[in-house]
Scaffold this motif. Structure first.
Motif, PDB file in Angstrom:
ATOM      1  N   GLY A 140       0.857 -54.863 -11.176  1.00 45.39           N
ATOM      2  CA  GLY A 140       1.801 -55.758 -11.854  1.00 45.39           C
ATOM      3  C   GLY A 140       1.751 -55.631 -13.362  1.00 45.39           C
ATOM      4  O   GLY A 140       2.786 -55.715 -14.032  1.00 45.39           O
ATOM      5  N   LEU A 141       0.549 -55.422 -13.909  1.00 46.49           N
ATOM      6  CA  LEU A 141       0.421 -55.307 -15.373  1.00 46.49           C
ATOM      7  C   LEU A 141       0.838 -53.928 -15.875  1.00 46.49           C
ATOM      8  O   LEU A 141       1.063 -53.741 -17.067  1.00 46.49           O
ATOM      9  N   SER A 142       0.924 -52.964 -14.954  1.00 51.15           N
ATOM     10  CA  SER A 142       1.279 -51.593 -15.366  1.00 51.15           C
ATOM     11  C   SER A 142       2.790 -51.376 -15.408  1.00 51.15           C
ATOM     12  O   SER A 142       3.265 -50.342 -15.889  1.00 51.15           O
ATOM     13  N   GLN A 143       3.563 -52.309 -14.867  1.00 46.02           N
ATOM     14  CA  GLN A 143       5.021 -52.145 -14.816  1.00 46.02           C
ATOM     15  C   GLN A 143       5.644 -52.390 -16.183  1.00 46.02           C
ATOM     16  O   GLN A 143       5.091 -53.135 -16.995  1.00 46.02           O
ATOM     17  N   PRO A 144       6.819 -51.785 -16.424  1.00 42.67           N
ATOM     18  CA  PRO A 144       7.505 -52.050 -17.699  1.00 42.67           C
ATOM     19  C   PRO A 144       7.764 -53.550 -17.888  1.00 42.67           C
ATOM     20  O   PRO A 144       7.662 -54.071 -18.984  1.00 42.67           O
ATOM     21  N   ARG A 145       8.135 -54.255 -16.790  1.00 44.28           N
ATOM     22  CA  ARG A 145       8.235 -55.728 -16.836  1.00 44.28           C
ATOM     23  C   ARG A 145       7.078 -56.282 -16.033  1.00 44.28           C
ATOM     24  O   ARG A 145       7.096 -56.226 -14.792  1.00 44.28           O
ATOM     25  N   LYS A 146       6.090 -56.796 -16.737  1.00 45.80           N
ATOM     26  CA  LYS A 146       4.871 -57.229 -16.058  1.00 45.80           C
ATOM     27  C   LYS A 146       5.147 -58.401 -15.112  1.00 45.80           C
ATOM     28  O   LYS A 146       5.854 -59.348 -15.493  1.00 45.80           O
ATOM     29  N   ALA A 147       4.589 -58.317 -13.910  1.00 45.12           N
ATOM     30  CA  ALA A 147       4.798 -59.381 -12.914  1.00 45.12           C
ATOM     31  C   ALA A 147       3.629 -59.392 -11.944  1.00 45.12           C
ATOM     32  O   ALA A 147       3.145 -58.326 -11.535  1.00 45.12           O
ATOM     33  N   ILE A 148       3.183 -60.593 -11.593  1.00 48.06           N
ATOM     34  CA  ILE A 148       2.080 -60.742 -10.631  1.00 48.06           C
ATOM     35  C   ILE A 148       2.541 -61.720  -9.550  1.00 48.06           C
ATOM     36  O   ILE A 148       3.104 -62.775  -9.882  1.00 48.06           O
ATOM     37  N   PRO A 149       2.338 -61.414  -8.257  1.00 49.73           N
ATOM     38  CA  PRO A 149       2.833 -62.315  -7.208  1.00 49.73           C
ATOM     39  C   PRO A 149       2.226 -63.720  -7.301  1.00 49.73           C
ATOM     40  O   PRO A 149       1.037 -63.885  -7.559  1.00 49.73           O
ATOM     41  N   ALA A 150       3.082 -64.714  -7.045  1.00 53.35           N
ATOM     42  CA  ALA A 150       2.687 -66.128  -7.200  1.00 53.35           C
ATOM     43  C   ALA A 150       1.577 -66.547  -6.236  1.00 53.35           C
ATOM     44  O   ALA A 150       0.891 -67.536  -6.483  1.00 53.35           O
ATOM     45  N   ARG A 151       1.385 -65.800  -5.158  1.00 54.67           N
ATOM     46  CA  ARG A 151       0.353 -66.215  -4.190  1.00 54.67           C
ATOM     47  C   ARG A 151      -1.022 -66.275  -4.831  1.00 54.67           C
ATOM     48  O   ARG A 151      -1.903 -66.989  -4.362  1.00 54.67           O
ATOM     49  N   TRP A 152      -1.219 -65.570  -5.955  1.00 53.99           N
ATOM     50  CA  TRP A 152      -2.557 -65.530  -6.565  1.00 53.99           C
ATOM     51  C   TRP A 152      -2.843 -66.727  -7.463  1.00 53.99           C
ATOM     52  O   TRP A 152      -3.919 -66.840  -8.041  1.00 53.99           O
ATOM     53  N   PHE A 153      -1.888 -67.657  -7.564  1.00 54.40           N
ATOM     54  CA  PHE A 153      -2.164 -68.907  -8.284  1.00 54.40           C
ATOM     55  C   PHE A 153      -3.271 -69.727  -7.615  1.00 54.40           C
ATOM     56  O   PHE A 153      -3.965 -70.498  -8.266  1.00 54.40           O
ATOM     57  N   TYR A 154      -3.376 -69.567  -6.280  1.00 53.31           N
ATOM     58  CA  TYR A 154      -4.091 -70.590  -5.515  1.00 53.31           C
ATOM     59  C   TYR A 154      -5.568 -70.289  -5.283  1.00 53.31           C
ATOM     60  O   TYR A 154      -6.025 -70.170  -4.151  1.00 53.31           O
ATOM     61  N   ASP A 155      -6.343 -70.143  -6.378  1.00 53.72           N
ATOM     62  CA  ASP A 155      -7.798 -70.213  -6.223  1.00 53.72           C
ATOM     63  C   ASP A 155      -8.150 -71.703  -6.158  1.00 53.72           C
ATOM     64  O   ASP A 155      -7.243 -72.550  -6.066  1.00 53.72           O
ATOM     65  N   HIS A 156      -9.419 -72.036  -6.210  1.00 57.09           N
ATOM     66  CA  HIS A 156      -9.786 -73.442  -6.034  1.00 57.09           C
ATOM     67  C   HIS A 156      -9.120 -74.317  -7.098  1.00 57.09           C
ATOM     68  O   HIS A 156      -8.478 -75.326  -6.784  1.00 57.09           O
ATOM     69  N   ARG A 157      -9.229 -73.905  -8.365  1.00 60.45           N
ATOM     70  CA  ARG A 157      -8.648 -74.678  -9.467  1.00 60.45           C
ATOM     71  C   ARG A 157      -7.117 -74.718  -9.367  1.00 60.45           C
ATOM     72  O   ARG A 157      -6.490 -75.755  -9.595  1.00 60.45           O
ATOM     73  N   GLY A 158      -6.535 -73.578  -9.016  1.00 64.72           N
ATOM     74  CA  GLY A 158      -5.076 -73.515  -8.882  1.00 64.72           C
ATOM     75  C   GLY A 158      -4.583 -74.477  -7.797  1.00 64.72           C
ATOM     76  O   GLY A 158      -3.550 -75.136  -7.972  1.00 64.72           O
ATOM     77  N   SER A 159      -5.324 -74.570  -6.695  1.00 62.42           N
ATOM     78  CA  SER A 159      -4.917 -75.485  -5.619  1.00 62.42           C
ATOM     79  C   SER A 159      -5.045 -76.930  -6.081  1.00 62.42           C
ATOM     80  O   SER A 159      -4.185 -77.766  -5.765  1.00 62.42           O
ATOM     81  N   GLU A 160      -6.098 -77.222  -6.847  1.00 64.30           N
ATOM     82  CA  GLU A 160      -6.251 -78.583  -7.395  1.00 64.30           C
ATOM     83  C   GLU A 160      -5.081 -78.910  -8.319  1.00 64.30           C
ATOM     84  O   GLU A 160      -4.506 -79.993  -8.264  1.00 64.30           O
ATOM     85  N   LEU A 161      -4.750 -77.958  -9.182  1.00 60.74           N
ATOM     86  CA  LEU A 161      -3.657 -78.194 -10.131  1.00 60.74           C
ATOM     87  C   LEU A 161      -2.335 -78.372  -9.395  1.00 60.74           C
ATOM     88  O   LEU A 161      -1.507 -79.206  -9.774  1.00 60.74           O
ATOM     89  N   PHE A 162      -2.135 -77.597  -8.324  1.00 60.51           N
ATOM     90  CA  PHE A 162      -0.889 -77.767  -7.577  1.00 60.51           C
ATOM     91  C   PHE A 162      -0.819 -79.164  -6.966  1.00 60.51           C
ATOM     92  O   PHE A 162       0.252 -79.801  -6.977  1.00 60.51           O
ATOM     93  N   GLU A 163      -1.950 -79.656  -6.455  1.00 66.09           N
ATOM     94  CA  GLU A 163      -1.962 -81.038  -5.930  1.00 66.09           C
ATOM     95  C   GLU A 163      -1.540 -82.022  -7.021  1.00 66.09           C
ATOM     96  O   GLU A 163      -0.794 -82.956  -6.780  1.00 66.09           O
ATOM     97  N   GLU A 164      -2.051 -81.793  -8.245  1.00 62.16           N
ATOM     98  CA  GLU A 164      -1.670 -82.675  -9.373  1.00 62.16           C
ATOM     99  C   GLU A 164      -0.173 -82.576  -9.657  1.00 62.16           C
ATOM    100  O   GLU A 164       0.485 -83.581  -9.929  1.00 62.16           O
ATOM    101  N   ILE A 165       0.345 -81.351  -9.599  1.00 66.74           N
ATOM    102  CA  ILE A 165       1.780 -81.151  -9.860  1.00 66.74           C
ATOM    103  C   ILE A 165       2.620 -81.995  -8.907  1.00 66.74           C
ATOM    104  O   ILE A 165       3.598 -82.635  -9.304  1.00 66.74           O
ATOM    105  N   THR A 166       2.209 -82.036  -7.636  1.00 65.46           N
ATOM    106  CA  THR A 166       3.041 -82.727  -6.633  1.00 65.46           C
ATOM    107  C   THR A 166       3.160 -84.232  -6.916  1.00 65.46           C
ATOM    108  O   THR A 166       4.041 -84.889  -6.382  1.00 65.46           O
ATOM    109  N   ALA A 167       2.253 -84.758  -7.759  1.00 60.16           N
ATOM    110  CA  ALA A 167       2.313 -86.194  -8.086  1.00 60.16           C
ATOM    111  C   ALA A 167       2.958 -86.446  -9.452  1.00 60.16           C
ATOM    112  O   ALA A 167       3.055 -87.604  -9.880  1.00 60.16           O
ATOM    113  N   LEU A 168       3.386 -85.399 -10.150  1.00 56.75           N
ATOM    114  CA  LEU A 168       3.964 -85.590 -11.491  1.00 56.75           C
ATOM    115  C   LEU A 168       5.324 -86.283 -11.412  1.00 56.75           C
ATOM    116  O   LEU A 168       6.089 -86.025 -10.475  1.00 56.75           O
ATOM    117  N   PRO A 169       5.645 -87.118 -12.406  1.00 58.48           N
ATOM    118  CA  PRO A 169       6.963 -87.775 -12.358  1.00 58.48           C
ATOM    119  C   PRO A 169       8.121 -86.771 -12.349  1.00 58.48           C
ATOM    120  O   PRO A 169       9.137 -86.995 -11.703  1.00 58.48           O
TER     121      PRO A 169
END
Ligand code: AVI
Length: 320
Positions: A27-56
């Motif tokens: 993903g970082l080697s491409q002319p337009r850098k992109a990384i698949p969203a599935r890699w957001f969800y490590d332990h901290r990422g999953s915690e943050l997503f839980e927080e997102i779901t409660a945001l106004p």
């Protein structure tokens, strides 16, 4: 847990690490850098997503929960009782009980690649529903999964809430819908949540909240790369961006370099110029017509669609 608590098809962690490394380096080697969203969800990422779901600003979770709770009778009529519920992704403590209370399933089969999440969510459900047979399957649900053979005589309901389908581009979404159909078999139904197209400002605010939780969620991907792949990315030089792409009906999340930077990942060197971005997520939005087209292409015929009062979100029952 009421029935077989055994986990089948364990996901090999080494393979996951290798896939992460490959996806990041490619993903970082491409002319337009992109990384698949599935890699957001490590332990901290999953915690943050839980927080997102409660945001106004983040309406999808509240809207979907309101549909599932207010339309219980109609859902029960459309789905019927006594099906085996196959949830793609480990069940959430708020949504899965709403469905179980509504349709009294014969058994519950959560399919998730993370054994830890499976164990946690199954333990919570087993306590709440001591008589419900629960059969967790540790597997990547983007591949056909085996439903335990003792449940074969029951018709199935696939459950895919949360508009997770929106994080896939339409080709991948169609592939996934077809895979789900193969896993669930003839005579099955699918209950799926999809986020609706709406005013640009509402969408952008949902993905760029004032508390900065989504920004931290986005930047956490770079933190993860630094930690797991010996990265040297200057996190403070990355700015969170959420952009509505009208033509493709999707919110895009990017990490934008605020100055020229150079860094290493897994021994390889990369550069970003000021203003250049790493594209980290797409969240596609649908209207009833485009949702139906996607479902048909994936082998599913929509039967009923419900929206919340603000028409922010849809829950659809489709037939195989
Ligand atoms: C998991 N998925 C449906 C979320 C979404 O809305 O696309 C992920 C997310 N990204 C930023 N906020 C929430």
């Amino acid at each position: 847990m009421a029935a077989a608590a055994m986990l089948i098809e364990p996901a090999p962690d080494k393979t996951l690490d290798a896939q992460f490394r490959r996806d990041v380096l490619t993903g970082l080697s491409q002319p337009r850098k992109a990384i698949p969203a599935r890699w957001f969800y490590d332990h901290r990422g999953s915690e943050l997503f839980e927080e997102i779901t409660a945001l106004p600003e983040y309406y999808p979770t509240r809207a979907e929960v309101s549909i599932l709770s207010q339309r219980c009778d109609e859902l029960a009529e459309a789905i019927g009782r006594g099906r085996v519920v196959v949830e793609f992704g480990a069940g959430s403590a708020t949504k899965t009980p709403l469905l179980i209370d509504c349709i009294a399933p014969a058994a519950y089969v959560p399919v998730d690649i993370s054994g830890d999440f499976l164990r946690e969510s199954c333990a919570v459900l087993a306590e709440r529903y001591p008589n419900l047979p629960i059969h967790p399957v540790e597997a990547d649900f983007s591949r056909p999964a085996n439903i335990p053979s003792e449940l074969k005589q029951h018709s199935r309901l696939g459950f895919f809430p949360g508009s997770t389908i929106g994080n896939m581009d339409p080709f991948a979404a169609v592939d996934l819908l077809r895979t789900m159909r193969a896993t669930l078999g003839e005579d099955s139904l699918l209950l799926i949540g999809m986020d609706r197209i709406k005013a640009r400002d509402t969408l952008v605010c949902a993905y760029d909240d004032t508390a900065g939780v989504t920004a931290e969620f986005n930047r956490n991907l770079a933190v993860r790369i630094n930690r797991e792949l010996d990265g040297t990315i200057a996190i403070e030089a990355l700015r969170h961006r959420a952009i509505w792409n009208e033509q493709r009906a999707r919110i895009e999340m990017h990490l934008e370099a605020t100055r020229d930077i150079a860094f290493e990942v897994a021994g390889r060197r990369f550069t970003m110029q000021a203003g250049e971005t790493i594209h980290t997520e797409n969240s596609h939005k649908y209207d009833p017509r485009s949702a139906a087209t996607l479902l048909y292409a994936g082998g599913w015929e929509p039967q009923c669609t419900w929206s919340d009062g603000d028409e922010n979100f849809m829950v659809i029952v489709a037939r195989a």
